[in-house]
Design a protein around this motif. Sequence first.
Motif, PDB file in Angstrom:
ATOM      1  N   VAL A 175       1.089  -1.053   0.398  1.00 29.09           N
ATOM      2  CA  VAL A 175      -0.083  -0.417  -0.155  1.00 29.09           C
ATOM      3  C   VAL A 175       0.832   1.405   0.433  1.00 29.09           C
ATOM      4  O   VAL A 175       1.692   1.124   0.209  1.00 29.09           O
ATOM      5  CB  VAL A 175      -1.007   0.046   1.316  1.00 29.09           C
ATOM      6  N   MET A 364      -3.332   2.026   9.549  1.00 34.46           N
ATOM      7  CA  MET A 364      -5.088   1.372   8.857  1.00 34.46           C
ATOM      8  C   MET A 364      -4.936   0.303   7.683  1.00 34.46           C
ATOM      9  O   MET A 364      -5.195  -0.535   7.781  1.00 34.46           O
ATOM     10  CB  MET A 364      -5.830   2.269   8.766  1.00 34.46           C
ATOM     11  N   SER A 365      -4.008   0.979   7.066  1.00 34.35           N
ATOM     12  CA  SER A 365      -3.723   0.669   5.997  1.00 34.35           C
ATOM     13  C   SER A 365      -2.659  -1.108   5.900  1.00 34.35           C
ATOM     14  O   SER A 365      -3.060  -2.186   5.604  1.00 34.35           O
ATOM     15  CB  SER A 365      -1.879   1.371   5.280  1.00 34.35           C
ATOM     16  N   LYS A 367      -3.756  -3.046   8.870  1.00 30.52           N
ATOM     17  CA  LYS A 367      -4.849  -3.743   8.929  1.00 30.52           C
ATOM     18  C   LYS A 367      -5.865  -4.403   7.398  1.00 30.52           C
ATOM     19  O   LYS A 367      -6.044  -5.281   6.998  1.00 30.52           O
ATOM     20  CB  LYS A 367      -5.661  -2.755   9.799  1.00 30.52           C
ATOM     21  N   TYR A 368      -5.370  -2.819   6.685  1.00 25.23           N
ATOM     22  CA  TYR A 368      -6.595  -3.422   5.710  1.00 25.23           C
ATOM     23  C   TYR A 368      -6.151  -4.648   4.222  1.00 25.23           C
ATOM     24  O   TYR A 368      -5.794  -4.831   3.498  1.00 25.23           O
ATOM     25  CB  TYR A 368      -6.384  -1.783   4.909  1.00 25.23           C
ATOM     26  N   GLU A 371      -6.264  -7.458   6.012  1.00 28.20           N
ATOM     27  CA  GLU A 371      -7.749  -8.422   5.216  1.00 28.20           C
ATOM     28  C   GLU A 371      -8.237  -8.610   3.634  1.00 28.20           C
ATOM     29  O   GLU A 371      -9.188  -9.180   3.107  1.00 28.20           O
ATOM     30  CB  GLU A 371      -8.816  -7.592   5.808  1.00 28.20           C
ATOM     31  N   HIS A 372      -7.558  -7.822   3.003  1.00 31.38           N
ATOM     32  CA  HIS A 372      -7.359  -7.706   1.664  1.00 31.38           C
ATOM     33  C   HIS A 372      -6.210  -8.644   0.297  1.00 31.38           C
ATOM     34  O   HIS A 372      -6.209  -8.522  -0.793  1.00 31.38           O
ATOM     35  CB  HIS A 372      -7.825  -6.694   0.961  1.00 31.38           C
ATOM     36  N   VAL A 383      -3.865   4.003  -0.779  1.00 26.95           N
ATOM     37  CA  VAL A 383      -4.717   3.773   0.363  1.00 26.95           C
ATOM     38  C   VAL A 383      -5.829   4.190   0.126  1.00 26.95           C
ATOM     39  O   VAL A 383      -6.466   4.983  -0.623  1.00 26.95           O
ATOM     40  CB  VAL A 383      -4.606   5.121   1.334  1.00 26.95           C
ATOM     41  N   PRO A 384      -6.756   2.901   0.887  1.00 26.43           N
ATOM     42  CA  PRO A 384      -8.613   3.328   0.300  1.00 26.43           C
ATOM     43  C   PRO A 384      -9.097   4.283   0.781  1.00 26.43           C
ATOM     44  O   PRO A 384      -8.458   5.427   1.837  1.00 26.43           O
ATOM     45  CB  PRO A 384      -9.071   2.484   0.890  1.00 26.43           C
ATOM     46  N   LEU A 387     -10.093   5.032   4.182  1.00 27.16           N
ATOM     47  CA  LEU A 387      -9.095   4.987   5.043  1.00 27.16           C
ATOM     48  C   LEU A 387      -8.882   6.428   5.305  1.00 27.16           C
ATOM     49  O   LEU A 387      -8.909   7.638   6.466  1.00 27.16           O
ATOM     50  CB  LEU A 387      -8.102   4.674   5.362  1.00 27.16           C
TER      51      LEU A 387
END
Length: 421
Positions: A175, A364-365, A367-368, A371-372, A383-384, A387
């Motif tokens: 990310v 947060m990235s 964690k993202y 999960e993905h 980064v989404p 977020l």
Amino acid sequence: MSTVDKSIITDPALAPEGHLKIDWASAHMPVLNTIKAQFEKEKPFTGLKVAISLHLEAKTAYLAKVVQAGGAEVTITGSNPLSTQDDVCAALVEDGITVFAKYNPDAAEFKALNMKALECKPDLLIDDGGDLATLLHSECKNLAVNLRGGAEETTTGIIRLKAMEKDGTLQFPMVAVNDAYCKYLFDNRYGTGQSVFDGINRTTNLVVAGKTVVVVGYGWCGKGVAMRAKGLGANVIVTEIDAIKAVEAYMDGFAVMPMLEAAKLGDMFITVTGNRDVIRGEHFEVMKDGAILSNAGHFDVEVNKVELEAQSNEKRTVRRNIEQYAMKNGRSIYLLAEGRLVNLAAGDGHPAEIMDMTFALQAMSLKYVNEHYKEIGSKVVNVPYELDEQVARLKLQSLGFGIDSLTEEQAAYLDSWAEGE
């Protein structure tokens, strides 16, 4: 084996001072505090090993503790030989984090410490400059067996990762935290702008007002440095290779010219390009006596030290983090912090309130991507936006500010192509 037994640090006895630094930083990082509380409840990294390579000082240490609070087994190393703080390393070891880092190791030891950090065979990665990712694609391929992905902190690292992706050699998702709005708009601009002059001023003890400061590169970091130089009373010159950025610098009120012309005029030079040799032999030849050179790009290649030394008769340290090069034509040129990141090698880096947002994005990235990672594949991804916005909202909340929301009518108006009156 305990983290004390596994770690390689300079002096465990330095831990008390390190704890004070970390406590001070964490008291000024409310966004990261909120995320830490969430992680303590959710434990998103339970059973996972996380390897981190960042500038190892107090704010980074607190990020490591936040990731640890999420259930991870954390191993950390430094991303720059001169930015590691030995007391912070000692404090982290006391807190159960494995550390492989020392202040100012030589090149071979620095690389060895990075490689030791990867021996945990991490599941997740936080990188700065792409050093760990590069090792996992070269000498340490066997240590990437568990890797799900990671997050990259800075422009230089993203350049390296995208080159891997383009070549088809990237083996896991990363990310691009550096490209998030809450990173480059605030960290790169306000963080770099302030911390560069923190480092320069504490190192040189010289006035900025009235001097000509040459900012090499007008990306987000360059914009921040130029803005702060102007605020301190300097005359600012910008050099660029990008015509659009050069016009922007001009309209922001700065002189714009080629480096060879600027080299004749500058009193202080600050490189922020991410590229090599942006100040080199031909520029040293025309610089003023007493010119001061510094770098705020990730690697120590922006000022060509080989050519600088070749043009000098003598090099000596005249003050901590200041090397004087006595040039063959009688002038002196000074290089700060060995051409490494002046804001970290000669200072404490960005303010805690700035890194609060950046490291919140990192957490947060991470964690993202955990999960993905299967659906992302071996790509460099942004980064989404949700977020990014979440971090900004948490920051506003911590400041006690609120913002407006669209009414239903406003939302419908914006969504409709037919309404134009």
